[in-house]
Design a protein around this motif. Structure first.
Motif, PDB file in Angstrom:
ATOM      1  N   ARG A   1      15.382 -13.995  -6.351  1.00  0.00           N
ATOM      2  CA  ARG A   1      16.447 -13.016  -6.208  1.00  0.00           C
ATOM      3  C   ARG A   1      15.874 -11.599  -6.042  1.00  0.00           C
ATOM      4  NH1 ARG A   1      21.369 -15.005  -7.480  1.00  0.00           N
ATOM      5  NH2 ARG A   1      22.209 -12.985  -8.109  1.00  0.00           N
ATOM      6  N   PRO A   2      15.066 -11.387  -5.007  1.00  0.00           N
ATOM      7  CA  PRO A   2      14.430 -10.075  -4.823  1.00  0.00           C
ATOM      8  C   PRO A   2      15.441  -8.977  -4.497  1.00  0.00           C
ATOM      9  CG  PRO A   2      14.107 -11.456  -2.892  1.00  0.00           C
ATOM     10  CD  PRO A   2      14.713 -12.328  -3.939  1.00  0.00           C
ATOM     11  N   GLU A   3      15.251  -7.844  -5.124  1.00  0.00           N
ATOM     12  CA  GLU A   3      16.108  -6.692  -4.879  1.00  0.00           C
ATOM     13  C   GLU A   3      15.673  -6.003  -3.590  1.00  0.00           C
ATOM     14  OE1 GLU A   3      17.507  -2.562  -7.165  1.00  0.00           O
ATOM     15  OE2 GLU A   3      16.095  -3.966  -8.112  1.00  0.00           O
ATOM     16  N   VAL A   4      16.600  -5.377  -2.897  1.00  0.00           N
ATOM     17  CA  VAL A   4      16.284  -4.605  -1.698  1.00  0.00           C
ATOM     18  C   VAL A   4      16.576  -3.139  -1.981  1.00  0.00           C
ATOM     19  CG1 VAL A   4      16.829  -4.177   0.721  1.00  0.00           C
ATOM     20  CG2 VAL A   4      16.742  -6.517  -0.127  1.00  0.00           C
TER      21      VAL A   4
ATOM     22  N   LEU B   1      21.071 -15.944   5.588  1.00  0.00           N
ATOM     23  CA  LEU B   1      21.860 -17.075   6.060  1.00  0.00           C
ATOM     24  C   LEU B   1      21.092 -18.359   5.831  1.00  0.00           C
ATOM     25  CD1 LEU B   1      23.133 -15.585   9.431  1.00  0.00           C
ATOM     26  CD2 LEU B   1      24.353 -15.754   7.277  1.00  0.00           C
ATOM     27  N   LEU B   2      21.791 -19.397   5.395  1.00  0.00           N
ATOM     28  CA  LEU B   2      21.134 -20.654   5.060  1.00  0.00           C
ATOM     29  C   LEU B   2      21.269 -21.691   6.154  1.00  0.00           C
ATOM     30  CD1 LEU B   2      22.259 -21.015   1.344  1.00  0.00           C
ATOM     31  CD2 LEU B   2      20.318 -19.785   2.284  1.00  0.00           C
TER      32      LEU B   2
ATOM     33  N   SER C   1       9.646 -24.654   6.516  1.00  0.00           N
ATOM     34  CA  SER C   1       9.132 -23.437   5.893  1.00  0.00           C
ATOM     35  C   SER C   1      10.250 -22.443   5.633  1.00  0.00           C
ATOM     36  CB  SER C   1       8.061 -22.802   6.780  1.00  0.00           C
ATOM     37  OG  SER C   1       6.946 -23.653   6.918  1.00  0.00           O
ATOM     38  N   TRP C   2      11.184 -22.354   6.589  1.00  0.00           N
ATOM     39  CA  TRP C   2      12.316 -21.450   6.397  1.00  0.00           C
ATOM     40  C   TRP C   2      13.147 -21.867   5.194  1.00  0.00           C
ATOM     41  CZ3 TRP C   2      14.608 -17.027   6.795  1.00  0.00           C
ATOM     42  CH2 TRP C   2      15.975 -16.947   6.547  1.00  0.00           C
ATOM     43  N   LEU C   3      13.407 -23.151   5.052  1.00  0.00           N
ATOM     44  CA  LEU C   3      14.196 -23.633   3.928  1.00  0.00           C
ATOM     45  C   LEU C   3      13.466 -23.403   2.596  1.00  0.00           C
ATOM     46  CD1 LEU C   3      15.648 -26.926   5.443  1.00  0.00           C
ATOM     47  CD2 LEU C   3      16.823 -24.742   5.073  1.00  0.00           C
ATOM     48  N   GLU C   4      12.132 -23.493   2.605  1.00  0.00           N
ATOM     49  CA  GLU C   4      11.357 -23.181   1.404  1.00  0.00           C
ATOM     50  C   GLU C   4      11.521 -21.700   1.037  1.00  0.00           C
ATOM     51  OE1 GLU C   4       7.339 -24.280   2.084  1.00  0.00           O
ATOM     52  OE2 GLU C   4       7.751 -26.443   2.131  1.00  0.00           O
ATOM     53  N   PHE C   5      11.536 -20.843   2.054  1.00  0.00           N
ATOM     54  CA  PHE C   5      11.733 -19.422   1.813  1.00  0.00           C
ATOM     55  C   PHE C   5      13.115 -19.155   1.225  1.00  0.00           C
ATOM     56  CE2 PHE C   5      13.084 -15.238   3.739  1.00  0.00           C
ATOM     57  CZ  PHE C   5      12.414 -14.448   2.814  1.00  0.00           C
ATOM     58  N   VAL C   6      14.122 -19.823   1.767  1.00  0.00           N
ATOM     59  CA  VAL C   6      15.481 -19.669   1.240  1.00  0.00           C
ATOM     60  C   VAL C   6      15.515 -20.072  -0.238  1.00  0.00           C
ATOM     61  CG1 VAL C   6      17.850 -20.549   1.371  1.00  0.00           C
ATOM     62  CG2 VAL C   6      16.627 -19.952   3.468  1.00  0.00           C
ATOM     63  N   ALA C   7      14.822 -21.157  -0.576  1.00  0.00           N
ATOM     64  CA  ALA C   7      14.775 -21.604  -1.967  1.00  0.00           C
ATOM     65  C   ALA C   7      14.090 -20.552  -2.843  1.00  0.00           C
ATOM     66  CB  ALA C   7      14.048 -22.941  -2.059  1.00  0.00           C
ATOM     67  N   TRP C   8      13.026 -19.956  -2.325  1.00  0.00           N
ATOM     68  CA  TRP C   8      12.322 -18.918  -3.083  1.00  0.00           C
ATOM     69  C   TRP C   8      13.222 -17.714  -3.317  1.00  0.00           C
ATOM     70  CZ3 TRP C   8      11.029 -13.862  -1.686  1.00  0.00           C
ATOM     71  CH2 TRP C   8      10.160 -13.201  -2.568  1.00  0.00           C
ATOM     72  N   VAL C   9      13.962 -17.310  -2.289  1.00  0.00           N
ATOM     73  CA  VAL C   9      14.883 -16.174  -2.424  1.00  0.00           C
ATOM     74  C   VAL C   9      15.926 -16.472  -3.501  1.00  0.00           C
ATOM     75  CG1 VAL C   9      16.729 -14.887  -1.275  1.00  0.00           C
ATOM     76  CG2 VAL C   9      14.570 -15.292  -0.088  1.00  0.00           C
TER      77      VAL C   9
END
Length: 228
Positions: free
Chosen positions: A144-147, A6-7, A132-140
């Protein structure tokens, strides 16, 4: 399946009773609650950062989900990432509450320089969590990491890096624990029930099959999976 997060962070809902005439007690209570929420959110951030670091510094097998290291880490990234989202959202809501109380006409006169410095430091930590959370969202969005659909086994966490991130200190730790089960802190006679979600511990702990603690607590690292 791609990791989806969630963004948006929910808008704080004001408590109409607290808005009547907040005073020193309300300010102190709201500050203490913000500190507690920050500890949780910052522990989740450290766990996510450790997972990112390992994923970025290791090479995957041809079949990622058969990789004994990286496959489980993709599951942990989803779990700790979701927990961090919730924790960061709670920090944001509480920071807005603290700022609102501190600016109330009935509170402003009691805020001296030391109290102002403490408040500013807390609110700065809260803003850092959101950033920091928004930076993580940008990284995702970029990575595009697979689960993978793999079960997590009991395993140790990711130890402290040789060089810590700026401002990172050893303290509360975010971990997972096998469920059903209980997590026992040092000196506790009864454990805390597990629910499959990341939890934050502060000090030596161990996993117990029964609520009555009979295990030996030990220090654990972020992202550990506690179990038998």
């Amino acid at each position: 399946m791609l990791l989806t997060l969630l963004l948006s962070l929910s808008v704080a809902q004001a408590d109409p009773v607290a808005q009547l005439a907040p005073g020193p007690l309300e300010l102190g209570t709201s500050q203490d609650e913000l500190v507690d929420r920050l500890v949780t959110s910052e522990a989740m951030e450290v766990a996510v950062a450790r997972i990112q670091s390992v994923l970025q510094s290791t090479t995957a097998f041809d079949d990622l989900c058969r990789d004994p290291l990286r496959g489980p880490l993709t599951v942990k990234l989803r779990l700790f990432g979701a927990a961090w989202h919730d924790a960061a959202q709670r920090v944001r809501v509480q920071a807005e509450r603290v700022d609102r109380v501190a600016k109330s006409p009935t509170v402003v006169p009691i805020i001296d320089d030391d109290r102002r410095l403490a408040l500013d430091a807390l609110l700065k930590r809260a803003r850092k969590q959101e950033a920091s959370w928004l930076e993580f969202v940008a990284w995702v969005g970029q990575a595009r990491p697979e689960v993978c659909a793999v079960d997590l086994e009991t395993q140790s966490g990711i130890p402290d890096p040789i060089v810590r991130a700026q401002g990172e200190s050893q303290g509360a730790v975010a971990v997972l624990a096998r469920t059903p089960g209980f997590v026992c802190a040092e000196g506790a006679t009864e454990g805390v029930p597990t629910d499959g979600r990341p939890m934050v511990i502060d000090g030596p702990v161990c996993w117990s099959e029964r609520q009555k603690c009979a295990c030996t607590p030990a220090r654990v690292d972020p992202t550990a999976m506690l179990g038998p």
